[in-house]
Design an enzyme around this catalytic site. Structure first.
Site, mmCIF file in Angstrom:
data_model
loop_
_atom_site.group_PDB
_atom_site.id
_atom_site.type_symbol
_atom_site.label_atom_id
_atom_site.label_comp_id
_atom_site.label_asym_id
_atom_site.label_seq_id
_atom_site.Cartn_x
_atom_site.Cartn_y
_atom_site.Cartn_z
ATOM 1 N N ARG A 68 0.823 -1.210 0.000
ATOM 2 C CA ARG A 68 0.000 0.000 0.000
ATOM 3 C C ARG A 68 0.860 1.265 0.000
ATOM 4 O O ARG A 68 0.504 2.276 -0.606
ATOM 5 C CB ARG A 68 -0.913 -0.022 1.222
ATOM 6 N N HIS A 72 0.293 4.387 -2.477
ATOM 7 C CA HIS A 72 0.029 5.738 -1.995
ATOM 8 C C HIS A 72 1.137 6.710 -2.400
ATOM 9 O O HIS A 72 0.900 7.914 -2.469
ATOM 10 C CB HIS A 72 -0.152 5.727 -0.475
ATOM 11 N N ASN A 100 -3.628 8.920 4.641
ATOM 12 C CA ASN A 100 -2.379 8.372 5.176
ATOM 13 C C ASN A 100 -2.273 8.371 6.697
ATOM 14 O O ASN A 100 -1.731 7.434 7.292
ATOM 15 C CB ASN A 100 -1.181 9.153 4.607
ATOM 16 N N HIS A 199 -6.411 -5.964 -2.226
ATOM 17 C CA HIS A 199 -7.200 -6.064 -0.998
ATOM 18 C C HIS A 199 -7.497 -7.512 -0.612
ATOM 19 O O HIS A 199 -8.287 -7.768 0.291
ATOM 20 C CB HIS A 199 -8.500 -5.268 -1.140
ATOM 21 N N THR A 200 -6.848 -8.433 -1.288
ATOM 22 C CA THR A 200 -6.939 -9.829 -0.861
ATOM 23 C C THR A 200 -6.036 -10.064 0.351
ATOM 24 O O THR A 200 -6.034 -11.134 0.938
ATOM 25 C CB THR A 200 -6.564 -10.791 -2.013
#
Length: 324
Positions: A68, A72, A100, A199-200
């Site tokens: 992530r 981001h 964040n 997102h797994t």
């Protein structure tokens, strides 16, 4: 007026050819390469991999956090490690942006990696490249497939709090908003669905999915009830729940299978399978793990190529938290 083949026209032709050559040379120098550190820091990739594996062994969630972190970073100013810069008395970075703050993590792991690289190859490996490689190694550590990471990014000397607040897609996003956010970065709707498969793995805070489990109608009722036990209508903002209720620490395609059962944790997750044109892509990934893994790797390579700093742009930070 001189004829077209007159020698007086040659200087302008040469100027054009020179400019064209310079442009092509500049374009070539901006290309990233998976073998970028082969001679300048041959141990770079093994150092990063070992540190990532050690961090994930201590806490599997860290794999999702490092993945992530790269995402981001790339969505704000491009993949330039701007997200790693700490605030100072005269500088405001991206760490306190709404997407964040109290959420993005893994900075200490990056610090460890950077310290080890500086000991082995001082001033060579960029923080931006560390984020890209660590993201790949995190996926592999949790059972996902590997891909060759193009390297050669340099680090920014700036950051943008405002862009971090506006460019990163929110967990409340609609399908059209998600598609637009990714399109703004040059990524297709198909690549958006593939990247959402990240997102797994990982977890999300109650504050990011509270509205969904109390207000959305396209959610499995028993799933919603089970989540409400850990995410009350008020309070408990930082209570965590897995993004993939089935296998939250394995990089597989269960995330997509969950969407078919209306068990997407975030509103933005379930939007991928809610009667829209991405439904077919979700269905395809839910039934073919290898297709998802291949598409995910390709999408990660493309995402990692969002506006990198190369050549003489930016710098190689000695400390990822501050400019040199």
């Amino acid at each position: 007026m001189p004829p077209k083949n007159s020698s007086s026209s040659l200087p302008s032709k040469f100027r054009f050819m020179f400019l064209l050559f310079s442009f092509l040379l500049g374009t070539a120098s901006a290309q990233l390469s998976s073998s970028y550190y082969a001679t300048t820091c041959p141990s770079a990739l093994s150092i990063i991999k070992s540190a990532v594996n050690a961090a994930v062994a201590v806490e599997k969630r860290m794999g999702a956090s490092l993945l992530r972190l790269h995402f981001h970073d790339c969505f704000v100013q491009g993949c330039d490690a701007s997200i790693l810069l700490d605030d100072t008395a005269t500088f405001t970075g991206e760490k306190t942006a709404n997407p964040n703050i109290n959420s993005v993590r893994g900075y200490d792991v990056v610090d460890t990696i950077k310290s080890q690289l500086e000991s082995s190859c001082p001033g060579v490996v960029s923080c931006a490249d560390i984020l890209a490689v660590a993201a790949r190694d995190s996926v592999v550590a949790l059972g996902g497939s590997s891909w060759k990471v193009p390297l050669g990014r340099r680090d920014s000397t700036t950051a943008s709090l405002s862009a971090a607040n506006t460019d990163l897609p929110a967990p409340t996003s609609s399908l059209s908003q998600l598609i637009q956010a990714f399109s703004n970065k040059g990524l297709t709707a198909k690549e958006m669905v593939a990247l959402s498969g990240s997102h797994t793995i990982g977890q999300a805070r109650c504050t990011t999915f509270r509205s969904r489990i109390y207000n959305d109608t396209n959610i499995n009722s028993s799933y919603a009830t089970s989540l409400q036990a850990n995410c009350p209508s008020t309070g408990g903002d930082n209570n965590l729940s897995p993004l993939d209720v089935t296998s939250p620490t394995s990089f597989d395609n269960a995330y997509f299978k969950n969407l078919l059962s209306k068990k997407g944790l975030l509103h933005s997750d379930q939007e991928l399978y809610n009667g829209g044109f991405t439904d077919s892509q979700v269905t395809a990934y839910s039934s073919n793990l290898q297709t998802f893994k291949t598409d995910f790797g390709n999408a990660m390579i493309k995402m990692g190529n969002i506006s990198p700093l190369t050549g003489s742009s930016g710098q190689i930070r000695t400390n990822c938290r501050k400019v040199n």
